[in-house]
Design a protein around this motif. Structure first.
Motif, short mmCIF file in Angstrom:
data_model
loop_
_atom_site.label_atom_id
_atom_site.label_comp_id
_atom_site.label_asym_id
_atom_site.label_seq_id
_atom_site.Cartn_x
_atom_site.Cartn_y
_atom_site.Cartn_z
N LEU A 5 1.28 -1.55 -9.67
CA LEU A 5 1.16 -2.05 -10.40
C LEU A 5 0.25 -2.52 -11.56
O LEU A 5 0.04 -2.18 -12.28
CB LEU A 5 1.67 -3.77 -10.52
N GLY A 6 -1.30 -1.92 -11.16
CA GLY A 6 -2.52 -1.90 -11.90
C GLY A 6 -2.37 -0.33 -12.58
O GLY A 6 -2.30 0.34 -13.58
N LYS A 7 -1.14 0.37 -11.85
CA LYS A 7 -1.38 1.74 -11.61
C LYS A 7 -0.11 1.95 -12.81
O LYS A 7 -0.47 2.51 -14.01
CB LYS A 7 -1.05 3.28 -11.02
N GLN A 8 0.79 1.69 -12.75
CA GLN A 8 1.46 0.83 -13.35
C GLN A 8 1.53 1.03 -15.14
O GLN A 8 2.33 1.12 -16.06
CB GLN A 8 2.69 0.81 -13.20
N GLU A 9 1.07 -0.08 -15.18
CA GLU A 9 1.24 -1.21 -16.60
C GLU A 9 -0.05 -0.50 -17.07
O GLU A 9 -1.37 -0.13 -16.38
CB GLU A 9 0.13 -2.48 -16.35
N GLU A 32 0.03 -5.39 1.90
CA GLU A 32 1.83 -5.27 1.01
C GLU A 32 0.75 -5.73 -0.06
O GLU A 32 1.47 -4.94 -1.55
CB GLU A 32 2.84 -5.93 1.58
N ALA A 33 0.34 -6.98 -0.13
CA ALA A 33 -0.25 -7.75 -1.77
C ALA A 33 -0.91 -6.50 -1.99
O ALA A 33 -0.88 -6.57 -3.56
CB ALA A 33 -0.48 -8.41 -1.15
N LYS A 34 -2.06 -6.19 -1.59
CA LYS A 34 -2.73 -5.38 -2.03
C LYS A 34 -2.35 -4.13 -2.00
O LYS A 34 -2.76 -3.06 -3.98
CB LYS A 34 -3.99 -4.53 -1.20
N ARG A 50 0.39 -3.79 -3.44
CA ARG A 50 1.78 -4.36 -4.81
C ARG A 50 0.47 -3.85 -5.71
O ARG A 50 1.07 -3.64 -7.16
CB ARG A 50 2.39 -4.96 -4.41
N LYS A 51 -0.46 -4.25 -5.66
CA LYS A 51 -1.25 -4.42 -6.97
C LYS A 51 -2.34 -3.62 -7.55
O LYS A 51 -1.85 -3.48 -8.57
CB LYS A 51 -1.89 -5.25 -6.69
N ALA A 52 -1.98 -3.15 -6.59
CA ALA A 52 -2.66 -1.42 -6.88
C ALA A 52 -1.72 -0.76 -7.37
O ALA A 52 -1.74 0.25 -8.64
CB ALA A 52 -3.03 -0.64 -5.43
#
Length: 95
Positions: free
Chosen positions: A65-69, A57-59, A61-63
């Motif tokens: 957020l990386g696409k979103q930011e 789940e952390a991976k 979410r990180k992915a």
């Protein structure tokens, strides 16, 4: 899965395991030792699965957020209208 449900399910499985072990071996001490070992194995397995799901789940979410930011504009660029060339022209012209 909620903790009480997991706890009672584990107790139920260990009781069935203990009854089966006692029926097959006929030794109470052997049954207790094997049931304690089974309880430890079940707990270690449960812990490993939870760690795996949290890491997954952390991976994700990180992915996400990386696409979103996207890079934020600097404070100097915040006052500029988007899409205008880098000149001294303003958005509204006076004739």
């Amino acid at each position: 899965m909620h903790a009480p449900k997991v706890f009672f399910s584990m107790i139920g499985a260990l009781l069935v395991f203990a009854a089966t072990t006692y029926y097959l071996s006929g030794s109470l001490s052997d049954t207790i030792i094997k049931t304690i070992i089974a309880a430890i194995v079940v707990q270690v397995g449960y812990f490993a699965v939870i760690v795996y799901y949290v890491a997954k789940e952390a991976k994700a979410r990180k992915a996400a957020l990386g696409k979103q930011e996207q890079p934020r504009p600097s404070p100097q660029d915040a006052n500029k209208a988007p899409g205008l060339p880098e000149t001294n022209h303003t958005v509204i012209r006076n004739g």
